[in-house]
Design a protein around this motif. Structure first.
Motif, PDB file in Angstrom:
ATOM      1  N   ASP A  55      67.708  15.980  62.426  1.00 34.40           N
ATOM      2  CA  ASP A  55      69.116  15.820  62.053  1.00 34.40           C
ATOM      3  C   ASP A  55      69.922  15.155  63.168  1.00 34.40           C
ATOM      4  O   ASP A  55      71.094  15.458  63.365  1.00 34.40           O
ATOM      5  CB  ASP A  55      69.729  17.177  61.708  1.00 34.40           C
ATOM      6  N   ASP A  67      66.390  17.894  58.428  1.00 37.36           N
ATOM      7  CA  ASP A  67      67.477  18.623  59.060  1.00 37.36           C
ATOM      8  C   ASP A  67      66.881  19.845  59.756  1.00 37.36           C
ATOM      9  O   ASP A  67      65.662  19.982  59.863  1.00 37.36           O
ATOM     10  CB  ASP A  67      68.553  18.987  58.041  1.00 37.36           C
ATOM     11  N   GLU A 100      78.520  20.461  70.478  1.00 42.33           N
ATOM     12  CA  GLU A 100      79.226  21.183  69.417  1.00 42.33           C
ATOM     13  C   GLU A 100      78.759  20.713  68.042  1.00 42.33           C
ATOM     14  O   GLU A 100      78.561  21.517  67.118  1.00 42.33           O
ATOM     15  CB  GLU A 100      80.737  20.971  69.574  1.00 42.33           C
ATOM     16  N   ASP A 101      78.565  19.411  67.886  1.00 43.08           N
ATOM     17  CA  ASP A 101      78.076  18.864  66.623  1.00 43.08           C
ATOM     18  C   ASP A 101      76.693  19.409  66.303  1.00 43.08           C
ATOM     19  O   ASP A 101      76.401  19.777  65.156  1.00 43.08           O
ATOM     20  CB  ASP A 101      78.046  17.337  66.697  1.00 43.08           C
ATOM     21  N   TYR A 102      75.839  19.493  67.302  1.00 37.86           N
ATOM     22  CA  TYR A 102      74.479  19.977  67.063  1.00 37.86           C
ATOM     23  C   TYR A 102      74.453  21.455  66.701  1.00 37.86           C
ATOM     24  O   TYR A 102      73.624  21.892  65.891  1.00 37.86           O
ATOM     25  CB  TYR A 102      73.594  19.677  68.268  1.00 37.86           C
ATOM     26  N   HIS A 103      75.328  22.228  67.277  1.00 44.37           N
ATOM     27  CA  HIS A 103      75.407  23.633  66.881  1.00 44.37           C
ATOM     28  C   HIS A 103      75.795  23.752  65.408  1.00 44.37           C
ATOM     29  O   HIS A 103      75.238  24.599  64.683  1.00 44.37           O
ATOM     30  CB  HIS A 103      76.409  24.385  67.758  1.00 44.37           C
ATOM     31  N   GLN A 104      76.696  22.916  64.965  1.00 43.53           N
ATOM     32  CA  GLN A 104      77.082  22.948  63.555  1.00 43.53           C
ATOM     33  C   GLN A 104      75.914  22.577  62.655  1.00 43.53           C
ATOM     34  O   GLN A 104      75.755  23.137  61.560  1.00 43.53           O
ATOM     35  CB  GLN A 104      78.255  22.002  63.313  1.00 43.53           C
ATOM     36  N   ARG A 105      75.078  21.659  63.094  1.00 43.33           N
ATOM     37  CA  ARG A 105      73.928  21.236  62.303  1.00 43.33           C
ATOM     38  C   ARG A 105      72.852  22.321  62.238  1.00 43.33           C
ATOM     39  O   ARG A 105      72.172  22.482  61.214  1.00 43.33           O
ATOM     40  CB  ARG A 105      73.336  19.945  62.876  1.00 43.33           C
ATOM     41  N   THR A 107      73.196  25.827  63.106  1.00 43.48           N
ATOM     42  CA  THR A 107      73.608  27.166  62.692  1.00 43.48           C
ATOM     43  C   THR A 107      73.553  27.309  61.173  1.00 43.48           C
ATOM     44  O   THR A 107      74.078  26.479  60.434  1.00 43.48           O
ATOM     45  CB  THR A 107      75.041  27.454  63.192  1.00 43.48           C
ATOM     46  N   GLY A 108      72.883  28.365  60.740  1.00 41.54           N
ATOM     47  CA  GLY A 108      72.751  28.604  59.314  1.00 41.54           C
ATOM     48  C   GLY A 108      71.630  27.837  58.652  1.00 41.54           C
ATOM     49  O   GLY A 108      71.419  27.974  57.430  1.00 41.54           O
ATOM     50  N   ASN A 109      70.888  27.052  59.416  1.00 37.49           N
ATOM     51  CA  ASN A 109      69.799  26.243  58.856  1.00 37.49           C
ATOM     52  C   ASN A 109      68.437  26.530  59.480  1.00 37.49           C
ATOM     53  O   ASN A 109      67.433  26.601  58.779  1.00 37.49           O
ATOM     54  CB  ASN A 109      70.123  24.755  59.002  1.00 37.49           C
TER      55      ASN A 109
END
Length: 464
Positions: A55, A67, A100-105, A107-109
Motif C-alpha cells: 500500500d 494493502d 501518519e499516512d502509513y499508520h492510517q493505511r 491500522t484496522g487492516n
C-alpha cells in the motif's frame, strides 16, 4: 511437543503460552485448556520480513496490489508473523506526514504485527534537524536511502548528511546501491536503438552499476563511521565489495532476496511482454551468480534474507502494464511479489537440500532481522517472555507453487510451477492461531504497531 529450532539452539520440549507470550519451555508441561500437537513437526520462530512494500503510494499513477490486509494475510500463510514495510517520503513533503499516512493505511487492516522503516527522499534542514531525530526517538529507528530512481535518489552530499544523523541518533541505515547516472545513460542508448523489451532491463543495469554504488556507499559510511546494510544484493561484484569492507573490519551488513537465488536474467526474456513480471532492481543475474549468493548465505556475508515484496499486478493498467505492452522496460514498475513464498523457497532449496542448516535459516529470516531493527527479543526467537509468534512446519510436505494457492492480491507469482518440499502447517501470532492448513484465520486489523528500539548493530566502530 515438537522440535524447537532457534538461531543457535535445538530442543525438544513443550511451549507454554499465556496472554500472547511464551511463559514456559519444558518437557511434559501440565495439560492446558488448549493444546496443539506438534509431534514430528518443527516449531520455528515466526518469520520477520524486514523489507517489503505494501500500500505504498506511488508518484506515477501505479497502484500496489496489496494493502496491509492482503499483504499481511499473505505473510502469515507463508510463516511470517512480523513485517516492516516503508513509510515513504516524497520530495517536498514532510517525513512525519508520510508516517501518519502509513499508520492510517495499516491500522484496522494488518493481521500481524508491523513496524515501519522510513524512506528519506528529501533531507531538508527541517527533516535533518527536527523530523528525523524526533521520529528515531519515537521508535522509527531504521531508514532507507536510495542512490537511484529520480523520485527518491540522494546526492552523495545528502547521503553524508543523512548518515551523520543516523550516527548521532543511533539509527540503522539501509542503502539501495545502484549508480543512477550510469543507468540513465544506458537506458537512453538502448531506447535510441529500439531495444525496449523487458529483457533489456538487465542490460541497462549491469553488475558494474551495483558494484560502483556499493563501493561508494561503503566509502561514505566509512567516512562518517556509521554501519549500513546494503539491500537486495544480486551478484558477485557487489558481494566482493561487501566482503572487502567486512575484511577491513567495517560494520557493513548485507541483505539478499529469493529472486537472486531462483531467477535469472533469462526470466526477463519471456515471450511477448511476460518478462515484465520479473523486472526488479537490481535485476536477477545468471546461474553462476546464484551460486555466489548461496555461498554468501552460508559463509556469513549476508545477515538477512528478505522478500522485497513489491506487489504490482501484471494484467493491469495501474500495474506492470501502466504504459501498455509495447512500452519500454524503463516504464515498467520495478518489483515482484514474494512475501508468502520467501520462507518455503529457502526452507526447501536451502535446508532440505543441505545448502544451509536450519539454524542459519532461522537466523536469516527471523532472528537477525529482529536484532538488526530493534525488535529482539520480543520477536525473532522462542524464549520466555517473547511474543508467542510460532510456525509449525511440516518438513516433508511437497507443494507445487501456483498463484491460485497464494493469498496475495497479485495475479501472478514468478515461481509458478516450482515443486518444493517443506511448508508451514500452522502459524501463531501472539499465541493466536492465525493460519492453519491453507486457511487464514486472522481477523482483519488484529496486528499491532511495534515501536523499534535502537539496534546494537547500528553502533559506530569507534564508539566505546
Amino acid at each position: 511437543m515438537g522440535f524447537g529450532k532457534l538461531a543457535a539452539d535445538v530442543m525438544q520440549c513443550d511451549v507454554g503460552i499465556k496472554a500472547g507470550r511464551i511463559v514456559a519451555l519444558a518437557a511434559n508441561l501440565p495439560q492446558a485448556p488448549q493444546e496443539i500437537d506438534a509431534t514430528d513437526r518443527l516449531v520455528l520462530p515466526g518469520g520477520v520480513d524486514a523489507h517489503c512494500h505494501m500500500d505504498q503510494p506511488m508518484s506515477d499513477g501505479v497502484v500496489m496490489a496489496d494493502d496491509f490486509y492482503t499483504g499481511t494475510r499473505s505473510a502469515v500463510a507463508g510463516g511470517t508473523t512480523t513485517v516492516i514495510p516503508f513509510a515513504c517520503q516524497f520530495k517536498g513533503d514532510s517525513l512525519k506526514a508520510a508516517v501518519e499516512d502509513y499508520h492510517q493505511r495499516a491500522t484496522g487492516n494488518a493481521v500481524v504485527d508491523y513496524a515501519f522503516h522510513l524512506i528519506v527522499a528529501d533531507p531538508t534542514a527541517a527533516v535533518l534537524d527536527e523530523e528525523l531525530p524526533e521520529l528515531i526517538r519515537s521508535g522509527y529507528t531504521s531508514f532507507k536511502v536510495y542512490m537511484t530512481y529520480d523520485d527518491l535518489k540522494l546526492s552523495d552530499r545528502q547521503l553524508l548528511d543523512v548518515l551523520a544523523v543516523a550516527r548521532q541518533e543511533g539509527a540503522f541505515v539501509m542503502v539501495h546501491a545502484e549508480n543512477s547516472d550510469c543507468i540513465a545513460w544506458m537506458v537512453q542508448r538502448l531506447e535510441a536503438l529500439g531495444k525496449t523489451a523487458p529483457r533489456y532491463h538487465a542490460t541497462a543495469r549491469p553488475m558494474v552499476v551495483e558494484r560502483e554504488a556499493t563501493h561508494r556507499a561503503i566509502a561514505l559510511a566509512e567516512l562518517v563511521d556509521v554501519p549500513i546494510l546494503i539491500v537486495h544484493v544480486s551478484g558477485a561484484e557487489a558481494v566482493e565489495q561487501i566482503q572487502w569492507a567486512q575484511n577491513r573490519g567495517l560494520r557493513i551488513y548485507a541483505e539478499t532476496c529469493p529472486q537472486y537465488l531462483f531467477l535469472t536474467e533469462a526470466d526477463l526474456n519471456q515471450p511477448n511482454f511476460e518478462g515484465a513480471k520479473c523486472i526488479c532492481s537490481p535485476p536477477p543475474r545468471d546461474k553462476a551468480n546464484q551460486q555466489v549468493i548461496w555461498d554468501g548465505l552460508c559463509n556469513g556475508v549476508f545477515h538477512v534474507l528478505s522478500s522485497d515484496h513489491a506487489p504490482f499486478r501484471y494484467d493491469d493498467p495501474k500495474g506492470k502494464q501502466i504504459c501498455g505492452t509495447h512500452s519500454s522496460f524503463h516504464a515498467v514498475p520495478n518489483g515482484i511479489p514474494g512475501i508468502e513464498t520467501r520462507l518455503p523457497l529457502l526452507f526447501s532449496e536451502g535446508v532440505n537440500k543441505g545448502r544451509i542448516d536450519l539454524n542459519t535459516f532461522v537466523s536469516l529470516t527471523s532472528t537477525n532481522p529482529a536484532k538488526l531493527y530493534g525488535l529482539y527479543p520480543r520477536k525473532g526467537t522462542i524464549a520466555i517472555g517473547a511474543d508467542a509468534d510460532l510456525v509449525i512446519w511440516d518438513p516433508q510436505r511437497q507443494v507445487t507453487i501456483n498463484n491460485a494457492m497464494l493469498h496475495h492480491n497479485v495475479d501472478y507469482t514468478p515461481y509458478e510451477g516450482m515443486i518444493i518440499q517443506g511448508y508451514p502447517e500452522t502459524t501463531l501470532s501472539r499465541g493466536e492461531v492465525v493460519y492453519r492448513q491453507g486457511e487464514v484465520l486472522a481477523a482483519r486489523g488484529r496486528g499491532e504497531f511495534l515501536p523499534c528500539g535502537l539496534s546494537s548493530f547500528a553502533r559506530p566502530k569507534l564508539m566505546p
